[in-house]
Structures are given as structure tokens and as C-alpha cells.
Design a protein around this motif. Sequence first.
Motif, PDB file in Angstrom:
ATOM      1  N   ARG A  12      35.337 -14.329   1.496  1.00 45.10           N
ATOM      2  CA  ARG A  12      35.382 -15.328   2.547  1.00 45.10           C
ATOM      3  C   ARG A  12      34.224 -15.141   3.511  1.00 45.10           C
ATOM      4  O   ARG A  12      33.536 -14.118   3.489  1.00 45.10           O
ATOM      5  CB  ARG A  12      36.717 -15.220   3.308  1.00 45.10           C
ATOM      6  CG  ARG A  12      37.943 -15.414   2.448  1.00 45.10           C
ATOM      7  CD  ARG A  12      39.206 -15.049   3.207  1.00 45.10           C
ATOM      8  NE  ARG A  12      39.243 -13.630   3.524  1.00 45.10           N
ATOM      9  CZ  ARG A  12      40.169 -13.046   4.301  1.00 45.10           C
ATOM     10  NH1 ARG A  12      41.129 -13.800   4.827  1.00 45.10           N
ATOM     11  NH2 ARG A  12      40.151 -11.749   4.537  1.00 45.10           N
TER      12      ARG A  12
ATOM     13  N   GLN B 259      37.176 -20.403   3.768  1.00 43.45           N
ATOM     14  CA  GLN B 259      36.676 -20.598   2.404  1.00 43.45           C
ATOM     15  C   GLN B 259      37.067 -19.429   1.504  1.00 43.45           C
ATOM     16  O   GLN B 259      36.221 -18.744   0.929  1.00 43.45           O
ATOM     17  CB  GLN B 259      35.159 -20.803   2.403  1.00 43.45           C
ATOM     18  CG  GLN B 259      34.695 -22.019   3.160  1.00 43.45           C
ATOM     19  CD  GLN B 259      33.208 -22.276   3.019  1.00 43.45           C
ATOM     20  OE1 GLN B 259      32.617 -21.980   1.976  1.00 43.45           O
ATOM     21  NE2 GLN B 259      32.596 -22.827   4.057  1.00 43.45           N
TER      22      GLN B 259
ATOM     23  N   PRO C 203      38.322 -17.545  -1.807  1.00 43.18           N
ATOM     24  CA  PRO C 203      37.941 -17.821  -3.194  1.00 43.18           C
ATOM     25  C   PRO C 203      38.995 -18.652  -3.926  1.00 43.18           C
ATOM     26  O   PRO C 203      40.203 -18.519  -3.694  1.00 43.18           O
ATOM     27  CB  PRO C 203      37.809 -16.431  -3.814  1.00 43.18           C
ATOM     28  CG  PRO C 203      37.526 -15.529  -2.669  1.00 43.18           C
ATOM     29  CD  PRO C 203      38.294 -16.091  -1.511  1.00 43.18           C
TER      30      PRO C 203
ATOM     31  N   ALA D 229      33.107 -12.383  -5.037  1.00 37.86           N
ATOM     32  CA  ALA D 229      33.362 -13.562  -4.202  1.00 37.86           C
ATOM     33  C   ALA D 229      34.248 -13.161  -3.043  1.00 37.86           C
ATOM     34  O   ALA D 229      35.149 -12.319  -3.189  1.00 37.86           O
ATOM     35  CB  ALA D 229      34.026 -14.671  -5.016  1.00 37.86           C
TER      36      ALA D 229
ATOM     37  N   SER E  36      39.603 -11.928  -1.957  1.00 36.96           N
ATOM     38  CA  SER E  36      38.327 -11.596  -2.586  1.00 36.96           C
ATOM     39  C   SER E  36      38.578 -11.245  -4.036  1.00 36.96           C
ATOM     40  O   SER E  36      39.698 -10.898  -4.427  1.00 36.96           O
ATOM     41  CB  SER E  36      37.649 -10.430  -1.858  1.00 36.96           C
ATOM     42  OG  SER E  36      38.505  -9.299  -1.825  1.00 36.96           O
TER      43      SER E  36
ATOM     44  N   ALA F 249      33.928 -20.187  -3.456  1.00 35.84           N
ATOM     45  CA  ALA F 249      34.190 -19.274  -2.347  1.00 35.84           C
ATOM     46  C   ALA F 249      33.184 -19.524  -1.237  1.00 35.84           C
ATOM     47  O   ALA F 249      32.215 -20.290  -1.396  1.00 35.84           O
ATOM     48  CB  ALA F 249      34.132 -17.821  -2.804  1.00 35.84           C
TER      49      ALA F 249
ATOM     50  N   GLU G  77      44.166 -17.892  -5.909  1.00 31.40           N
ATOM     51  CA  GLU G  77      43.449 -18.041  -4.657  1.00 31.40           C
ATOM     52  C   GLU G  77      43.597 -16.751  -3.851  1.00 31.40           C
ATOM     53  O   GLU G  77      44.491 -16.636  -3.012  1.00 31.40           O
ATOM     54  CB  GLU G  77      43.981 -19.243  -3.868  1.00 31.40           C
ATOM     55  CG  GLU G  77      43.819 -20.553  -4.629  1.00 31.40           C
ATOM     56  CD  GLU G  77      44.333 -21.742  -3.830  1.00 31.40           C
ATOM     57  OE1 GLU G  77      44.014 -21.813  -2.626  1.00 31.40           O
ATOM     58  OE2 GLU G  77      45.032 -22.567  -4.410  1.00 31.40           O
TER      59      GLU G  77
END
Length: 900
Positions: A138, A148, A150, A136, A163, A122, A160
Amino acid sequence: MTKLIDFTTLYVTKSHILFVILTWISIGFLKAQETPAKTPLRIDAVKDTTKQKDKITATVVLDTIVKDSLSKDSTAAKKGKSSLLDKIRYKAIDYAKISQKRKEILLYNEAEVYYEDTELKAGIIILNYEKKEVYAGRIKDSAGNYTQAPYFKQGSNIVEPDSIRFNYETKRALIWNSKTEQDGSHVTAEIVKKENDSTYFMYEGRLTTSKNPDDPDYYIRIRNAKFVPKKKIIAGFSNMYIADVPTPIAVPFAYFPLTQERTSGFIFPTFGELNNRGYFLQNGGYYFAVSDYFDLALTGDYYTNGSYGLRADTQYRKRYKFSGNLGLRYENLINSQRGFPDYSRGTIYNIRWSHSQDTKSSPSSQFSASVNLGSSRYYQNSLNQFNSPNQLNNTLQSSISYTKTFTSYPSVRIGVTASHQQNTRTESINMTLPTLTANMDRIYPFVKRNSSRKGIIDNINFQYSMRAENSITTTDSLFFKKEMFENARTGVRHDIPISTSFKLLKYFNLGMSTSINEVWQLSTIRINDYDPSLRKSTIDTIKGFDRFTTYDFNASIGTTIYGMFNFGTDKKIQAIRHTITPIIGYGYNPSFDQYFDSYVANEFGAVRQYTRFQGGLFGTPRQGFSNTMSISLINKLEAKVRDRDSTKTEAKKITLLNNLNFNTSYDFNTNRISPIIMTGSTNLFQNKMGINFGATFNPYAIDDAGTQLDVLNINNGGGLARLTNANLTMNYSFSSKNFKGKDNTNNVATGGRPDDLFGTAQDFSDSRTMGNTEEGDDTEEAPTEYYRTSIPWDLRVAYSLSYSNIRRESEISNNSLMFSGNIDITPKWKVGASSGYDFKNQGFTYTQLRFERDLDSWRLNFNWVPFSANSSWYFFIGIKSSMLSDLKWDKRKVSDRSLN
């Protein structure tokens, strides 16, 4: 594989999704029980000002971190060591910050954490080693956009989200805005709660098979759902959205089988209406995924007037051993209503079986089966749309065989075969139950094994073959009844051919052969003299073994003559080679009068001869000797042409004429010449068009009544011979892909032609008959900037012409053209047609028009037979993915067929 923690997305290899309305569950209750409170993710990220500008990646491992000398918290150190040391690996590009006060490790920019089978990547990760939790999320880039997201992987499951909050000890997790994909199926959810490895809860989820999951053309909105990984999904109120617009397609409760293996389930029927039979349900039933080696589908049809149909289909396969499929069909057809004058009732059935054995499993023995038998009017009277294109089939054929080879010298091959041939027009059936054959390899008795053979003696060889057969001729009405065996014929034939060959005068090949044949029969006949009281001769059948032996002698001499016509290397056609193979044969067959008797045929005392072996399966002995000479002339034309590739120095060889053969014979006993038979074939357009032709010429004249005279036609003022019949057939198959045609193997599986000249046989509502219809299986040509410059298409054409002039009728007995083709007019539109025209009867043959529209996630099909007694149409629209193949709508109109 699954890509959502332990989710197994909604896909099964052979599934038929079952939306079963069981009960209404309160959505509010589901939210209260399964939806966690949305907790904001509090992350205090402080950028490390001491970081070097070149952003060299620094991997930080806990046991290498220098501890604060002012802090002596041995308890914390002990906890950290016991829970993280030697277990967790982590790294980040910008920095990895450890806070002893918060018991946290902060990773920023391309952060990564690895723990056992769990992988987390992440933009920012916070690892609390006291709570054993990982957060985790962005991070923002220089433009203020979140990047980016997670990436969470546990085992083979991937998700994906935006968070995630994850406890690496209890394996519980909260996931926000998760996205996952498996084999073309996309599942998104606002919140996913993972309780353990076998229980997940989802709130506000979407399921789609669209190629664009971010903006799908359709999706199923699931308010609340409970997941049991690799087993099932139980959802609350769910309904379909098309282009973000809700539709009335909804259920208060939904069940999705969740497995990547084949699973049993219901096959939803199709609905419709048929004149004289009312409303119907077709092709509904149940699919049994019995094992990895075979399956079973039981389906049926029901009509409100009482008609019904039952079907059973199974496929089986054992790798490196065998494979096959079996289909049983039965229909009880009622026309009109009981009490009406047009009321009728009848039953039809059909059996199809195909079995093939892998040659590697047993090289010395083979078993195979290809069976298609049943009622002669099955395809014509069947009410199921799936059988419509097979209505023009005039024959049903079957063969089941087993062969065993004994490889010792000389090798012997034994085979047992059961065969069946049925004419659907005359309803006659010919069967052999069974046929036993035995063949021994060729033996050269005057030369050692594997030695070279020279001369007439060394080349003497003989073989042995035996054929025992039980033949049955019956009709459709007596099939499988005891009456069909009453006129069965049984016989055994033994053949021992002896032959030799050698060179004569260097250029001629001389061959001589003789054959000894013996026939065994289990019954013979005796014809009694004329009985005045009965006014006829009676025939008695004598049961018991009897046999007769015959032999013959044949010789032939032939050579090969080559003629070359050179035109020069600078010409396009550089040379033509003509190969001529003349063969002169002689045959002598003696008369076997010892097997013949005589009887008085009528009241005038006329005496006629007969043999007691009349009606036998392998013929009768010959009466009167035969002394004939045969002449054959085989021609072949080849050419050398300049290759279009200028880099090649050698000419290209092509065949102009595969063969052009002439055959006739002369009988020395009767001094008569037999008709001259001509046959030939060639291939054109790089072997894409096959042409076969033939003709028969009679050298004798006929009178005005058409009766043949014992006078040569040339001596009667005519030509050398009369053309009595001729035939021509042409087949052309080509396409836009290197002029390669394609076969429609679905028709073979349903008992039809290997091509689609009679149309295609497909039930679009049943994904089991459609092959691989998953999205992403796109085999069409990649279109150019202007699609019309690369339009995929294919075409198959068959032409047949026959001419008859036996009695000066000089007429075309058959003149027909059949064709079938498909064209992709756009990347999404495909049209096809199968039809033909009978030039003699001036009418179109069976015609089928096909339309197919690719709607991304959906498929639309329309098949139409516009005219004839078999006129019908079939419309279908449904989701392409087999996972949701029962989300469909189809409508059909089939032709009414009177029962015979």
C-alpha cells in the motif's frame, strides 16, 4: 467462485461440516513447520520529480524502453528479454522506473501487472525480473492513511491482502493480512504461504459468515491450517469466538470439506429427553451425494428405552426430463418398560413419493406420481417433531398414472392409474390396482373433417370410452397381506354416447343424446330360496364372464336471458347485468327386467327379486323405467363501476356473483318432486376472499316423528319448501404485499396441507428442509425510516358453517374458524400462529405459536403447541449458513402418545 488464489472457501451446496476429533497436534509444531518468518517488505520509493502535474497515465512496455548507452550488459538484457518480453504487461499513473542495477521495475500509484492468468493491482509494485518476484503493497495518501491495498487475482481466485510477495515462475507466494470471500463465507489470515497450486498454509486465520467481516459477531479462530484447494482444509486447534470473546466450543483438530459441489457427510443428530422413552437422538445419519442427478439421506432416531426410527430420503432430477423425491419412514415404538403393566410395542411406517415429468420430454405420454400411504396412525403416533403439524390429517391419498396419446385421427388416449385413499380415523382403505381407461376422440360421421357443421344431421357425433378397474377395500391391519385381495372386485364398463345439437327458433339451444353402456363382470351371484334348516337364504358366487347392456335417452333445451339495470355514468355503480340461463331437460331410462330373477325370501313364502349382477363394480341394470323432467336455473351478476383511476374513460367490470344455481326434477312415474338444491359462490376484496354456499329445500312435509309425508309442505300449512340443510365456507388469504397470501410448500412435501392452518412442519436443525437459508438471501420488505409504517405480515382465514334440519332438529352441526398468520414486528423479529376455534364444541383447535429471531449470522426459532394432547415445544439456535449448519443447539419436548 473462489476468491483466494486457489482457495475454495469452506462452502458446499449440501454440506454438513464435520468437526471430528482425531488427535491433538502440537500448535508449536505446526508453527515450526508451516509458518514462515515474517520478512519486512523493503521498498525504496523515490518519487519522479519530472512527472507532469496532470498525472497522465503512462503505459510502459519493456521492449519500448530506451536502454542506457553506457551499459552493455548483454547477459542482463538477454535475461530480461527471455523472461519478460512479450509476457508481462504493466503500467502505473505516477511513474514506472527501471533499475538495471537492481534488475527491478518500480511502479507507483495505481500500479498494475499482468502475467499469463495472473493480475496484480496495488499502490506500489516492485518487479524483480532477475529473481522473477513481484512485491506489492500500500501507499500513504496526503492524510497519512494507507490506501490502494493489493488486489491479486490468479485465474478465478481473488485475494486482497495488505502486502504480497509472489514468484511468478514457481507460483509461490507470501501474503500478509489476506482477506477473501466466497458465497457469504469470509476467511482472513495474518500470513498465508502458497507452496504450489495444491498446497497452502495459513497462520492465525479467522472464518466467519457474518455480513460484517471486519467486525463479525462471531468467528472461528484457526491457529494453523493446511489447505488443499477445492478438496479440504485440515486445521489445528480451533475454537469459536462470539463478539471477540472465546467460547468453550473448541476442537484440537478440525476437518473442513472444501468443495462447491455437493458432498457426502454426516448429519449430526439432535439431543433430548422424552417421558417414558428416556433420552433420544433424532435425525442423525449420513448424506450421500451420489451424483448430480440424485442424492440420498439416511437418518434415524434412537431412544434409550429401545424405541427407534429409520428414514430414507432421496431427491432426483434430470433436466428437461423429470424430477421427484422419495421418502421412506419406519418407527418401532416401545412404551414404558418391559414387565410394567403399561408396556406396549408397535410399528408404524409411511411412504411418500412425488414424481413429475417435463411435458417437453414426451408430449404424447406422461407419467406422474403422488403417493402418501402407510400406517393410519403414523402422524398421530410418530415421535419425531417433524411430523407434529400433520397429526390432524384425516386422509392419506395416492395416485400413480401413465397416459399415452395416439395422435392419428381419431386420437385415442390410454391411461393406467393406481390410486389409494385411506381414512386415518376408521382405518379403512380403498384402492384401485389398477384402473385402465381408453378414450377415443369425438367423431362427426356425416360431415367432412374440419368442415363447418350446420343442422341436426351434421352435428351428430359419437365417442367411445372404456374403464376397466380392479377395486380393493380393506383395513389397515390387512394392508399388504393376501387377505386384502380376497374381496377384490373387477369390472369393465364401455360407454358410447351419441349426441347432436342445433338452434331452435333462433334463441333456443336444443340438444339430444343417447348412451349405450355395457358392463362386463368376472363373477356374479345366485340367491337360493329360503332354507328352513339354515333359516336363511344362501348366496352362491358364480365365477365366469357375464355382461349386461343398458341405454337411455336425454334431451334439453335452454336459452340465455340478459337483464341490464343502468344507474347512470355519473354513479359509482353505473350498471348491473343479470345473466339467467334456464335449462329444461328430459330423461328416459327403460326398465331391464330381463336381468332380474326372483327367490323365496322367508318361511312365509315372500318372493323378492334380485339381479345376478348385484355387488358389481359399475352398478346394476335398472328395474322399472324412469321418466323425469329436470329444471335448472343458472344466475350470474356483473357490474360496471367507475374506475378509481381518473385517467381511464371506460368503466371497470367486476363480478358480484359467480353463480347462483337452482336444480330440481319431477318424476312422471311417481309424481314426486325431488329436493331443490341451491349452490352459489362469489369472490370479494379483489378475489382475496372466496365464499361458497349451498342449501337443500324439501317440498314435502314431515310428521311429528320426522317421517316424510306424501304431502306438499305448502298444502300442510307450511311454506313452499322446508330448509333441510345449509352450508357456508369462506377462505381469506391476504398480506401486506399487495394482499397476496403465500403458501407453505414444505407442508406438501411432508404430507400436510398446502397452507399452514395446521402449523408448519420444519426441522430447523436440518438445513436440507429449510430451503435457501444462506445469508444475503433477504426477501423481506425494505423498512422505512419508522419500521412500524411498513410491517410485513400475512394472514389466512378459513371459516366453515353447517346447518341441519332434516327432522326439525334445527341445529348447527359444524361451526369453526381456523386461521394462520405471520408478522415481522421488527426487521429481526418474526412471530406467527396457527389456531382455530370450534364454536359448536366451544374449544380451540390445534394451536401452534411460532417465534423467529434473526441474529445476523445466527437464527433462533421457537415453536410451541401450548395445549391439547399434542402439546410440545421446540427451541433451536444455530448458524444460518449451510456451511456451518451443524454449529447449533436445539431442545425439544414432544407429547407422549399411547400406542393403539
